[in-house]
Design a protein around this motif. Structure first.
Motif, PDB file in Angstrom:
ATOM      1  N   ARG A  17       0.829  -1.207   0.000  1.00 41.38           N
ATOM      2  CA  ARG A  17       0.000   0.000   0.000  1.00 41.38           C
ATOM      3  C   ARG A  17       0.863   1.257   0.000  1.00 41.38           C
ATOM      4  NH1 ARG A  17      -1.236   3.754   3.393  1.00 41.38           N
ATOM      5  NH2 ARG A  17      -0.078   2.706   5.055  1.00 41.38           N
ATOM      6  N   ARG A  18       1.903   1.279   0.818  1.00 41.25           N
ATOM      7  CA  ARG A  18       2.783   2.446   0.874  1.00 41.25           C
ATOM      8  C   ARG A  18       3.524   2.642  -0.440  1.00 41.25           C
ATOM      9  NH1 ARG A  18       6.465   1.127   4.240  1.00 41.25           N
ATOM     10  NH2 ARG A  18       5.613  -0.675   5.362  1.00 41.25           N
ATOM     11  N   HIS A  19       3.928   1.536  -1.069  1.00 44.30           N
ATOM     12  CA  HIS A  19       4.594   1.620  -2.371  1.00 44.30           C
ATOM     13  C   HIS A  19       3.641   2.202  -3.417  1.00 44.30           C
ATOM     14  CE1 HIS A  19       6.842   0.423  -5.960  1.00 44.30           C
ATOM     15  NE2 HIS A  19       5.714  -0.109  -6.411  1.00 44.30           N
ATOM     16  N   ASN A  20       2.410   1.704  -3.430  1.00 46.89           N
ATOM     17  CA  ASN A  20       1.432   2.204  -4.402  1.00 46.89           C
ATOM     18  C   ASN A  20       1.075   3.662  -4.132  1.00 46.89           C
ATOM     19  OD1 ASN A  20       1.324  -0.269  -5.713  1.00 46.89           O
ATOM     20  ND2 ASN A  20      -0.448  -0.996  -4.542  1.00 46.89           N
ATOM     21  N   LEU A  21       1.011   4.030  -2.860  1.00 50.15           N
ATOM     22  CA  LEU A  21       0.709   5.410  -2.496  1.00 50.15           C
ATOM     23  C   LEU A  21       1.797   6.345  -3.038  1.00 50.15           C
ATOM     24  CD1 LEU A  21      -1.590   6.688  -0.754  1.00 50.15           C
ATOM     25  CD2 LEU A  21       0.058   6.761   1.128  1.00 50.15           C
ATOM     26  N   ALA A  22       3.055   5.947  -2.874  1.00 49.27           N
ATOM     27  CA  ALA A  22       4.171   6.744  -3.392  1.00 49.27           C
ATOM     28  C   ALA A  22       4.138   6.804  -4.919  1.00 49.27           C
ATOM     29  CB  ALA A  22       5.496   6.165  -2.910  1.00 49.27           C
ATOM     30  N   THR A  23       3.789   5.698  -5.549  1.00 48.05           N
ATOM     31  CA  THR A  23       3.729   5.662  -7.011  1.00 48.05           C
ATOM     32  C   THR A  23       2.689   6.633  -7.546  1.00 48.05           C
ATOM     33  OG1 THR A  23       4.462   3.352  -7.087  1.00 48.05           O
ATOM     34  CG2 THR A  23       3.269   4.186  -9.010  1.00 48.05           C
ATOM     35  N   VAL A  24       1.512   6.636  -6.943  1.00 45.28           N
ATOM     36  CA  VAL A  24       0.443   7.532  -7.382  1.00 45.28           C
ATOM     37  C   VAL A  24       0.832   8.986  -7.149  1.00 45.28           C
ATOM     38  CG1 VAL A  24      -1.936   8.262  -6.931  1.00 45.28           C
ATOM     39  CG2 VAL A  24      -1.395   5.828  -7.142  1.00 45.28           C
ATOM     40  N   LEU A  25       1.389   9.285  -5.966  1.00 48.74           N
ATOM     41  CA  LEU A  25       1.787  10.671  -5.689  1.00 48.74           C
ATOM     42  C   LEU A  25       2.862  11.125  -6.662  1.00 48.74           C
ATOM     43  CD1 LEU A  25       1.591  13.215  -4.013  1.00 48.74           C
ATOM     44  CD2 LEU A  25       3.242  12.225  -2.410  1.00 48.74           C
ATOM     45  N   SER A  37      -8.617   8.090 -14.175  1.00 52.90           N
ATOM     46  CA  SER A  37      -8.609   6.961 -15.117  1.00 52.90           C
ATOM     47  C   SER A  37      -7.219   6.731 -15.680  1.00 52.90           C
ATOM     48  CB  SER A  37      -9.598   7.212 -16.256  1.00 52.90           C
ATOM     49  OG  SER A  37      -9.289   8.416 -16.942  1.00 52.90           O
ATOM     50  N   ALA A  38      -6.451   7.823 -15.900  1.00 55.70           N
ATOM     51  CA  ALA A  38      -5.089   7.684 -16.411  1.00 55.70           C
ATOM     52  C   ALA A  38      -4.185   7.053 -15.356  1.00 55.70           C
ATOM     53  CB  ALA A  38      -4.543   9.043 -16.833  1.00 55.70           C
ATOM     54  N   LEU A  39      -4.425   7.366 -14.094  1.00 48.86           N
ATOM     55  CA  LEU A  39      -3.659   6.727 -13.014  1.00 48.86           C
ATOM     56  C   LEU A  39      -3.952   5.227 -12.983  1.00 48.86           C
ATOM     57  CD1 LEU A  39      -4.146   9.318 -10.117  1.00 48.86           C
ATOM     58  CD2 LEU A  39      -1.998   8.783 -11.292  1.00 48.86           C
ATOM     59  N   GLY A  44      -1.800   0.065 -13.514  1.00 45.80           N
ATOM     60  CA  GLY A  44      -2.248  -1.309 -13.655  1.00 45.80           C
ATOM     61  C   GLY A  44      -3.092  -1.781 -12.487  1.00 45.80           C
ATOM     62  N   LEU A  45      -3.398  -0.874 -11.552  1.00 49.14           N
ATOM     63  CA  LEU A  45      -4.235  -1.210 -10.401  1.00 49.14           C
ATOM     64  C   LEU A  45      -5.703  -1.050 -10.789  1.00 49.14           C
ATOM     65  CD1 LEU A  45      -2.205   0.794  -7.735  1.00 49.14           C
ATOM     66  CD2 LEU A  45      -2.138  -1.688  -8.110  1.00 49.14           C
ATOM     67  N   ASN A  46      -6.590  -1.679 -10.029  1.00 58.13           N
ATOM     68  CA  ASN A  46      -8.004  -1.527 -10.355  1.00 58.13           C
ATOM     69  C   ASN A  46      -8.538  -0.183  -9.871  1.00 58.13           C
ATOM     70  OD1 ASN A  46      -8.983  -1.799  -7.585  1.00 58.13           O
ATOM     71  ND2 ASN A  46      -8.509  -3.986  -7.768  1.00 58.13           N
ATOM     72  N   ARG A  47      -9.711   0.179 -10.367  1.00 57.00           N
ATOM     73  CA  ARG A  47     -10.256   1.505 -10.095  1.00 57.00           C
ATOM     74  C   ARG A  47     -10.504   1.740  -8.613  1.00 57.00           C
ATOM     75  NH1 ARG A  47     -15.346   2.402 -13.837  1.00 57.00           N
ATOM     76  NH2 ARG A  47     -15.680   0.214 -13.284  1.00 57.00           N
ATOM     77  N   THR A  49      -8.962   0.419  -6.060  1.00 56.65           N
ATOM     78  CA  THR A  49      -7.690   0.592  -5.351  1.00 56.65           C
ATOM     79  C   THR A  49      -7.132   1.986  -5.583  1.00 56.65           C
ATOM     80  OG1 THR A  49      -7.147  -1.764  -5.503  1.00 56.65           O
ATOM     81  CG2 THR A  49      -5.319  -0.245  -5.127  1.00 56.65           C
ATOM     82  N   VAL A  50      -7.151   2.442  -6.846  1.00 55.20           N
ATOM     83  CA  VAL A  50      -6.667   3.794  -7.142  1.00 55.20           C
ATOM     84  C   VAL A  50      -7.520   4.830  -6.424  1.00 55.20           C
ATOM     85  CG1 VAL A  50      -6.399   5.522  -8.968  1.00 55.20           C
ATOM     86  CG2 VAL A  50      -5.609   3.180  -9.335  1.00 55.20           C
ATOM     87  N   GLY A  51      -8.842   4.601  -6.396  1.00 55.96           N
ATOM     88  CA  GLY A  51      -9.713   5.530  -5.690  1.00 55.96           C
ATOM     89  C   GLY A  51      -9.373   5.615  -4.217  1.00 55.96           C
ATOM     90  N   ALA A  52      -9.060   4.470  -3.604  1.00 56.17           N
ATOM     91  CA  ALA A  52      -8.695   4.461  -2.185  1.00 56.17           C
ATOM     92  C   ALA A  52      -7.368   5.171  -1.954  1.00 56.17           C
ATOM     93  CB  ALA A  52      -8.628   3.022  -1.680  1.00 56.17           C
ATOM     94  N   LEU A  53      -6.419   4.960  -2.843  1.00 61.00           N
ATOM     95  CA  LEU A  53      -5.112   5.609  -2.709  1.00 61.00           C
ATOM     96  C   LEU A  53      -5.240   7.123  -2.862  1.00 61.00           C
ATOM     97  CD1 LEU A  53      -2.997   3.095  -4.811  1.00 61.00           C
ATOM     98  CD2 LEU A  53      -2.835   3.425  -2.340  1.00 61.00           C
ATOM     99  N   VAL A  54      -6.021   7.551  -3.855  1.00 55.60           N
ATOM    100  CA  VAL A  54      -6.238   8.987  -4.043  1.00 55.60           C
ATOM    101  C   VAL A  54      -6.933   9.573  -2.825  1.00 55.60           C
ATOM    102  CG1 VAL A  54      -7.494  10.708  -5.391  1.00 55.60           C
ATOM    103  CG2 VAL A  54      -6.225   8.895  -6.560  1.00 55.60           C
ATOM    104  N   GLY A  55      -7.924   8.838  -2.292  1.00 56.78           N
ATOM    105  CA  GLY A  55      -8.611   9.307  -1.103  1.00 56.78           C
ATOM    106  C   GLY A  55      -7.666   9.491   0.070  1.00 56.78           C
ATOM    107  N   GLU A  56      -6.728   8.576   0.232  1.00 62.30           N
ATOM    108  CA  GLU A  56      -5.755   8.699   1.324  1.00 62.30           C
ATOM    109  C   GLU A  56      -4.843   9.900   1.109  1.00 62.30           C
ATOM    110  OE1 GLU A  56      -2.407   6.025   3.715  1.00 62.30           O
ATOM    111  OE2 GLU A  56      -3.749   5.065   2.262  1.00 62.30           O
ATOM    112  N   LEU A  57      -4.432  10.127  -0.129  1.00 57.04           N
ATOM    113  CA  LEU A  57      -3.584  11.286  -0.430  1.00 57.04           C
ATOM    114  C   LEU A  57      -4.336  12.597  -0.208  1.00 57.04           C
ATOM    115  CD1 LEU A  57      -1.750   9.987  -3.640  1.00 57.04           C
ATOM    116  CD2 LEU A  57      -0.735  10.344  -1.382  1.00 57.04           C
ATOM    117  N   VAL A  58      -5.635  12.587  -0.491  1.00 59.55           N
ATOM    118  CA  VAL A  58      -6.448  13.774  -0.207  1.00 59.55           C
ATOM    119  C   VAL A  58      -6.485  14.023   1.299  1.00 59.55           C
ATOM    120  CG1 VAL A  58      -8.791  14.724  -0.253  1.00 59.55           C
ATOM    121  CG2 VAL A  58      -7.864  13.596  -2.290  1.00 59.55           C
TER     122      VAL A  58
END
Length: 398
Positions: A17-25, A37-39, A44-47, A49-58
């Protein structure tokens, strides 16, 4: 639950999760703003999961989501994820005639850039004091910002482990703990590196080298010529952080002695001072130098044309070496080197192609840097942003 190796599955999931969080940021930071959608497609993550990661970054205050502009695409448009410009890094660039301080948002925007001219070459202590004073003046503008730290772009050799300036010859600094001095004066964490290496990274991420994995950047300024090298998408640092000193490449065995002690280094033959002198100028910003060179070339001033040809010839010799050693796809020229290239854009590629190994140069392009006077401000800020992007977190508790 334990795996057969004794490592908990929960620990593995948290590390992922931390790796993916850093990747998205990192992706949002480099794009400034990008559709969710581009993220999803890029990671390659599902929608969900990306939504959850973006939510955490917010929640961490690092990004914000907004509705996209209307489009003609069928279906519900994807929200746009944007880096929060209120998360900022400070930058400091000491030079022989000034200390420049910048403020850069996480979205890559340069919010402030203050150049404090000096009437003499500043010592490390003086430069730290000047930078700290400018930062103090900027604090009222930063009350709503989260300052993550300071990145320093030094025209010299900087030890990567602790930010000690081992040698900045034009500044006359030797073994100066500049990063520590600045941290003590400002209260912010400070990271320092060679200015040209930071410039190379800035151009790779946000400028002419965007998308290039193999790049050589050379910058020419009042303090000589520095260079940075990107290999496989990563900065070439060397064992202690001193790699890339192409300004001290031999270009004239019958030349003069350089301040480094060697004979005929690139920066003894290719210099801003010599270019200004033949133009009859004592100083010029990049735009002024461009105009002066263009006017002299158009007027056919023979002494200026001869100096341009002379400097391009020696620069081509250094670039031949860089081409043969690093086999880059791109050489990016900043500072007065960019001005030199701009007045005769076909000349330097022809000279390099004629000298370099044919196979090494066949896919090479030589271009001017795009970031202009912002390059070191952006490059130094990247140094300060790096720890946050590698391990996203919220603001420290007060």
């Amino acid at each position: 639950m334990k795996t057969s190796g004794g490592i908990s599955a929960g620990t593995n999931l948290d590390a992922m999760r931390r790796h993916n969080l850093a990747t998205v940021l990192r992706m949002v930071h480099r794009a400034g703003a990008i559709p969710r959608s581009a993220l999803t497609q890029a990671t390659g993550l599902n929608r969900s999961t990306v939504g959850a990661l973006v939510g955490e970054l917010v929640e961490l205050g690092l990004v914000a989501e907004r509705e996209p502009q209307t489009s003609n695409r069928v279906g519900r448009p994807s929200p746009v994820v944007a880096a929060d410009a209120r998360v900022v890094a400070l930058s400091v660039n000491p030079e022989i005639d000034a200390v420049t301080v910048g403020v850069v948002g996480l979205d890559g925007s340069v919010l402030h850039q203050v150049r404090s001219a000096t009437d003499h070459v500043p010592s490390a202590t003086e430069a730290a004091a000047i930078a700290a004073a400018v930062i103090d003046d900027l604090r009222p503008d930063l009350t709503e910002a989260r300052v993550v730290g300071i990145g320093v772009a030094v025209p010299g050799l900087v030890r990567g482990s602790d930010g000690v300036v081992r040698l900045a010859p034009h500044l006359e600094w030797v073994d100066e703990p500049f990063a520590a001095q600045l941290a003590e004066a400002t209260g912010y964490p400070v990271h320092a590196a060679n200015d040209a290496r930071l410039g190379a990274n800035a151009e790779r991420l946000f400028g002419a080298g965007r998308g290039a994995s193999h790049l050589v950047y050379l910058n020419g300024g009042a303090s000589g010529i520095g260079a940075g090298v990107i290999v496989g998408g990563e900065s070439l640092t060397g064992v202690s952080g001193y790699a890339g000193e192409l300004g001290h490449t031999l270009v004239n065995s019958a030349g003069i002695r350089c301040h480094c002690g060697a004979i005929g280094c690139l920066e003894t033959e290719v210099s801003q001072h010599a270019l200004l002198a033949v133009l009859g100028l004592t100083a010029a910003d990049p735009d002024e130098l461009d105009r002066a060179l263009a006017a002299a070339v158009e007027a056919g001033e023979t002494d200026v044309l001869a100096e341009i040809e002379r400097q391009l010839g020696f620069l081509a010799t250094a670039l031949r070496t860089a081409t043969n050693v690093f086999n880059p796809e791109l050489i990016v020229l900043g500072g007065f080197l960019g001005s030199l290239h701009a007045v005769a854009p076909d000349r330097l590629p022809a000279l390099v192609s004629a000298q370099a190994l044919r196979a090494s140069a066949e896919n090479l392009a030589i271009v001017r840097a795009e970031l202009g006077s912002r390059i070191l401000t952006i490059g130094a800020a990247e140094l300060a942003f790096a720890p946050l992007i590698a391990a996203p977190s919220g603001p420290p508790a007060v």
